[in-house]
Design a protein around this motif. Structure first.
Motif, PDB file in Angstrom:
ATOM      1  N   ASP A  43       7.628  -1.227   1.106  1.00 22.48           N
ATOM      2  CA  ASP A  43       6.466  -0.531   0.550  1.00 22.48           C
ATOM      3  C   ASP A  43       5.666   0.173   1.644  1.00 22.48           C
ATOM      4  O   ASP A  43       5.228   1.315   1.468  1.00 22.48           O
ATOM      5  CB  ASP A  43       5.552  -1.514  -0.197  1.00 22.48           C
TER       6      ASP A  43
ATOM      7  N   GLU B 101       7.579   3.273   2.815  1.00 19.86           N
ATOM      8  CA  GLU B 101       7.481   4.342   1.817  1.00 19.86           C
ATOM      9  C   GLU B 101       6.112   5.007   1.826  1.00 19.86           C
ATOM     10  O   GLU B 101       6.008   6.234   1.695  1.00 19.86           O
ATOM     11  CB  GLU B 101       7.799   3.793   0.428  1.00 19.86           C
ATOM     12  N   GLN B 102       5.062   4.221   2.003  1.00 18.17           N
ATOM     13  CA  GLN B 102       3.717   4.798   2.066  1.00 18.17           C
ATOM     14  C   GLN B 102       3.587   5.737   3.262  1.00 18.17           C
ATOM     15  O   GLN B 102       3.052   6.840   3.136  1.00 18.17           O
ATOM     16  CB  GLN B 102       2.663   3.686   2.130  1.00 18.17           C
TER      17      GLN B 102
ATOM     18  N   THR C 259       8.383  -6.595   1.643  1.00 20.66           N
ATOM     19  CA  THR C 259       7.060  -5.987   1.732  1.00 20.66           C
ATOM     20  C   THR C 259       7.057  -4.761   2.633  1.00 20.66           C
ATOM     21  O   THR C 259       6.347  -3.782   2.370  1.00 20.66           O
ATOM     22  CB  THR C 259       6.047  -7.033   2.257  1.00 20.66           C
TER      23      THR C 259
END
Length: 170
Positions: free
Chosen positions: A9, A12-13, A6
């Motif tokens: 993600d 990356e955001q 998790t």
């Protein structure tokens, strides 16, 4: 290739929306925090099966590892638990009500009290320790022995760098 989690993600955001920030540090701290929650949940579940909460287990284990006669003054318990004196008092009160510890006057200082494991407290913590260690081994089973040693060394290095070096007892 390593499986994604998790935090990938989230990293990356942040990398997309704030490329000026070190999202690698954010990822590592995020993983430590998320893993800590999972560890706390696994420990809490085991302690509950023993009729204890984690803070009670901590007090019993601290007294047990102090060696015979399995007693410490409140100050030593405070130092080991890193909580307020009120929190230690509440923990000792609960354990005393369960017959697992007793308070005795300190022979060297009439103002001080020694907290001692009762025979029932010693039996309970001795019985719980083997299962606790198995639970910890299960939590770490995704890492082989070398990886566990490496992680242990790296975490020790971080703790020392952030001042966690004072002896607990003695």
């Amino acid at each position: 290739m390593q499986q994604r989690d998790t935090v990938d993600d989230i990293v990356e955001q942040w990398a997309r929306t704030r490329p000026d920030l070190n999202s690698g540090a954010m990822g590592l701290i995020g993983r430590l925090r998320r893993f800590n929650v999972r560890v706390d949940n696994a420990l809490r579940e085991y302690f509950t099966s023993c009729g204890l909460d984690s803070s009670e287990f901590d007090v019993l284990a601290t007294l047990r590892r102090s060696g015979a006669p399995y007693e410490l003054n409140a100050r030593a318990l405070l130092k080991a638990a890193m909580v307020t004196s009120g929190a230690i008092t509440n923990r000792v009160d609960r354990l005393s009500a369960k017959g697992l510890v007793e308070r005795n006057p300190c022979p060297d200082d009439r103002r001080a009290v020694l907290i001692r494991l009762t025979p029932a407290g010693k039996d309970l913590i001795d019985g719980a320790l083997a299962g606790h260690v198995r639970n910890e081994e299960r939590i770490l089973a995704a890492l082989d022995d070398d990886e566990q040693a490496q992680l242990d060394s790296l975490l020790r290095k971080l703790l020392v760098a952030h001042g966690d070096t004072e002896p607990l007892l003695g």
